[in-house]
Design a protein around this motif. Structure first.
Motif, PDB file in Angstrom:
ATOM      1  N   ALA A 152     126.222  20.821  38.390  1.00 63.51           N
ATOM      2  CA  ALA A 152     127.673  20.325  38.785  1.00 63.51           C
ATOM      3  C   ALA A 152     127.568  18.886  38.926  1.00 63.51           C
ATOM      4  N   GLY A 153     127.001  18.303  38.025  1.00 64.04           N
ATOM      5  CA  GLY A 153     126.911  16.924  37.824  1.00 64.04           C
ATOM      6  C   GLY A 153     125.884  16.133  38.718  1.00 64.04           C
ATOM      7  N   LYS A 154     125.217  17.052  39.454  1.00 67.46           N
ATOM      8  CA  LYS A 154     123.643  16.312  40.206  1.00 67.46           C
ATOM      9  C   LYS A 154     122.567  16.857  39.466  1.00 67.46           C
ATOM     10  N   THR A 155     121.621  15.774  39.363  1.00 66.74           N
ATOM     11  CA  THR A 155     120.329  16.036  38.952  1.00 66.74           C
ATOM     12  C   THR A 155     119.200  16.695  39.872  1.00 66.74           C
ATOM     13  N   LYS A 156     118.859  17.571  39.531  1.00 70.96           N
ATOM     14  CA  LYS A 156     117.773  18.239  40.092  1.00 70.96           C
ATOM     15  C   LYS A 156     116.544  17.934  39.596  1.00 70.96           C
ATOM     16  N   LEU A 157     115.495  18.063  40.312  1.00 68.99           N
ATOM     17  CA  LEU A 157     113.928  17.898  39.982  1.00 68.99           C
ATOM     18  C   LEU A 157     112.974  18.716  40.283  1.00 68.99           C
ATOM     19  N   VAL A 158     112.324  19.510  39.447  1.00 67.59           N
ATOM     20  CA  VAL A 158     111.232  20.587  39.953  1.00 67.59           C
ATOM     21  C   VAL A 158     110.234  20.299  38.984  1.00 67.59           C
ATOM     22  N   ALA A 159     108.973  20.798  39.093  1.00 63.01           N
ATOM     23  CA  ALA A 159     107.808  20.794  38.506  1.00 63.01           C
ATOM     24  C   ALA A 159     107.589  21.970  37.735  1.00 63.01           C
ATOM     25  N   GLY A 160     106.856  21.642  36.373  1.00 58.35           N
ATOM     26  CA  GLY A 160     106.405  22.499  35.384  1.00 58.35           C
ATOM     27  C   GLY A 160     104.988  22.430  35.349  1.00 58.35           C
ATOM     28  N   VAL A 161     104.336  23.662  34.725  1.00 59.81           N
ATOM     29  CA  VAL A 161     102.895  24.047  34.626  1.00 59.81           C
ATOM     30  C   VAL A 161     102.733  23.996  33.136  1.00 59.81           C
ATOM     31  N   LYS A 162     101.675  23.228  32.502  1.00 55.67           N
ATOM     32  CA  LYS A 162     101.128  23.344  31.158  1.00 55.67           C
ATOM     33  C   LYS A 162     100.496  24.826  31.065  1.00 55.67           C
ATOM     34  N   PHE A 163     100.935  25.424  30.128  1.00 57.56           N
ATOM     35  CA  PHE A 163     100.425  26.936  29.949  1.00 57.56           C
ATOM     36  C   PHE A 163     100.207  27.115  28.301  1.00 57.56           C
TER      37      PHE A 163
ATOM     38  N   THR B 145      99.062  26.172  24.399  1.00 62.05           N
ATOM     39  CA  THR B 145      99.116  24.786  23.834  1.00 62.05           C
ATOM     40  C   THR B 145     100.543  24.223  23.723  1.00 62.05           C
ATOM     41  N   ASN B 146     101.343  25.003  24.066  1.00 57.48           N
ATOM     42  CA  ASN B 146     103.156  24.259  23.771  1.00 57.48           C
ATOM     43  C   ASN B 146     104.016  24.923  24.875  1.00 57.48           C
ATOM     44  N   LYS B 147     103.682  25.304  26.020  1.00 54.07           N
ATOM     45  CA  LYS B 147     104.618  25.966  26.626  1.00 54.07           C
ATOM     46  C   LYS B 147     104.417  25.631  28.303  1.00 54.07           C
ATOM     47  N   LEU B 148     105.627  25.661  29.079  1.00 56.02           N
ATOM     48  CA  LEU B 148     105.430  25.137  30.363  1.00 56.02           C
ATOM     49  C   LEU B 148     106.063  26.439  31.220  1.00 56.02           C
ATOM     50  N   ILE B 149     105.497  26.597  32.294  1.00 51.90           N
ATOM     51  CA  ILE B 149     105.969  27.760  33.143  1.00 51.90           C
ATOM     52  C   ILE B 149     106.440  26.930  34.330  1.00 51.90           C
ATOM     53  N   THR B 150     107.865  27.193  34.883  1.00 50.89           N
ATOM     54  CA  THR B 150     108.503  26.871  36.019  1.00 50.89           C
ATOM     55  C   THR B 150     109.213  27.772  36.762  1.00 50.89           C
ATOM     56  N   CYS B 151     110.152  27.196  37.689  1.00 53.11           N
ATOM     57  CA  CYS B 151     110.956  28.194  38.329  1.00 53.11           C
ATOM     58  C   CYS B 151     112.139  28.358  37.559  1.00 53.11           C
ATOM     59  N   ALA B 152     112.892  29.623  37.887  1.00 49.50           N
ATOM     60  CA  ALA B 152     114.318  29.862  37.260  1.00 49.50           C
ATOM     61  C   ALA B 152     115.383  29.283  38.033  1.00 49.50           C
ATOM     62  N   HIS B 153     115.274  29.195  39.339  1.00 52.45           N
ATOM     63  CA  HIS B 153     116.670  28.891  40.241  1.00 52.45           C
ATOM     64  C   HIS B 153     117.071  27.401  39.675  1.00 52.45           C
ATOM     65  N   SER B 154     116.342  26.430  39.120  1.00 53.50           N
ATOM     66  CA  SER B 154     116.963  25.367  38.729  1.00 53.50           C
ATOM     67  C   SER B 154     117.646  25.301  37.568  1.00 53.50           C
ATOM     68  N   PHE B 155     117.641  26.680  36.615  1.00 50.82           N
ATOM     69  CA  PHE B 155     118.617  26.692  35.577  1.00 50.82           C
ATOM     70  C   PHE B 155     119.643  27.847  35.809  1.00 50.82           C
TER      71      PHE B 155
ATOM     72  N   ILE C 285      96.758  30.061  39.776  1.00 46.66           N
ATOM     73  CA  ILE C 285      96.861  31.727  40.404  1.00 46.66           C
ATOM     74  C   ILE C 285      98.453  32.137  40.545  1.00 46.66           C
ATOM     75  N   ALA C 286      99.254  31.133  40.854  1.00 51.21           N
ATOM     76  CA  ALA C 286     100.604  31.385  40.559  1.00 51.21           C
ATOM     77  C   ALA C 286     101.562  30.058  40.895  1.00 51.21           C
ATOM     78  N   ILE C 287     102.998  30.338  40.637  1.00 52.88           N
ATOM     79  CA  ILE C 287     104.020  29.475  40.433  1.00 52.88           C
ATOM     80  C   ILE C 287     105.024  29.366  41.614  1.00 52.88           C
ATOM     81  N   SER C 288     104.862  28.122  42.295  1.00 56.85           N
ATOM     82  CA  SER C 288     105.583  27.918  43.558  1.00 56.85           C
ATOM     83  C   SER C 288     107.005  28.291  43.399  1.00 56.85           C
ATOM     84  N   ASN C 289     107.608  28.836  44.110  1.00 63.89           N
ATOM     85  CA  ASN C 289     108.931  29.060  44.537  1.00 63.89           C
ATOM     86  C   ASN C 289     109.821  28.532  45.574  1.00 63.89           C
ATOM     87  N   LYS C 290     109.426  28.538  46.933  1.00 65.27           N
ATOM     88  CA  LYS C 290     109.946  28.018  48.153  1.00 65.27           C
ATOM     89  C   LYS C 290     109.097  28.219  49.120  1.00 65.27           C
TER      90      LYS C 290
END
Length: 203
Positions: free
Chosen positions: A36-47, A49-59, A172-177
């Motif tokens: 909605a025109g606002k920039t959101k920032l989240v983290a991602g974890v390298k997994f 050789t070429n993938k990132l894992i992150t949370c779904a709620h930002s997309f 161990i895990a990926i942070s959610n909230k």
């Protein structure tokens, strides 16, 4: 003499673990999305050789536009013709997997093989707003179920999608909230999606 040796060994072990955890900041990237025109920032974890894992709620969906910045290892994000894309997303478990074409991570996360009991120390690394580059917080393991982990480690806005690590620096895990009671500001703990769930999302 034995007591002196033990007193020397404990600080050395703690220092060694701290160095390991600090080094794991290089596995974290910052992901910028727009909603909605606002920039959101989240983290991602390298997994891998070429993938990132992150949370779904930002997309909002798999076709969202987003940008990835690696402040500690800038060259890790290739300037490829093909843009990074979301391979899989699961909103219930709050997990998204991103493919980064051309990437070849040298410092991706290793999976933890430890069994946890209540009050075991765990670490969270993310990219809180205004503090890109991997901020580390420490807390204690509380409990887990088949796909979610509960701890008292405190994470801030922007830490979602970051790594929850064991004492060896393994993933161990990926942070959610983090859940905080509005009335009392009491911290009820942080929830994270266990890595064992990642493979089911990718299937």
């Amino acid at each position: 003499m034995k007591r002196i040796i033990l007193l020397l060994i404990v600080p050395i072990l703690l220092l060694s673990n701290n160095k390991i955890i600090m080094e794991k900041r290089k596995t974290i990237v910052t992901i910028f999305t727009e909603e909605a025109g606002k920039t959101k920032l989240v983290a991602g974890v390298k997994f891998g050789t070429n993938k990132l894992i992150t949370c779904a709620h930002s997309f909002l969906n798999k076709h969202d536009n987003f940008a990835i910045i690696d402040t500690l290892v800038p060259d890790s994000i290739p300037k490829s013709i093909d843009k990074p894309k979301i391979l899989a997303i699961n909103y219930k478990k709050d997990i998204a997997i991103i493919l980064v074409p051309g990437a070849n991570w040298k410092n991706s996360s290793k999976l933890s093989k430890l069994k946890f009991t209540k009050d075991d120390l765990i670490y969270a690394i993310g990219s809180p707003i205004g503090k890109q580059g991997g901020l580390i917080t420490v807390g204690k393991f509380i409990k887990e179920n088949s796909w979610r982990l509960h701890s008292d480690v405190l994470i801030d806005h922007g830490n979602s999608g970051g790594a929850i690590l064991d004492k060896n620096g393994d993933l161990i895990a990926i942070s959610n909230k983090t859940i905080i009671l509005k009335a009392t500001r009491e911290n009820l703990g942080t929830y994270a999606t266990k890595i064992s769930s990642i493979y089911k999302v990718m299937e």
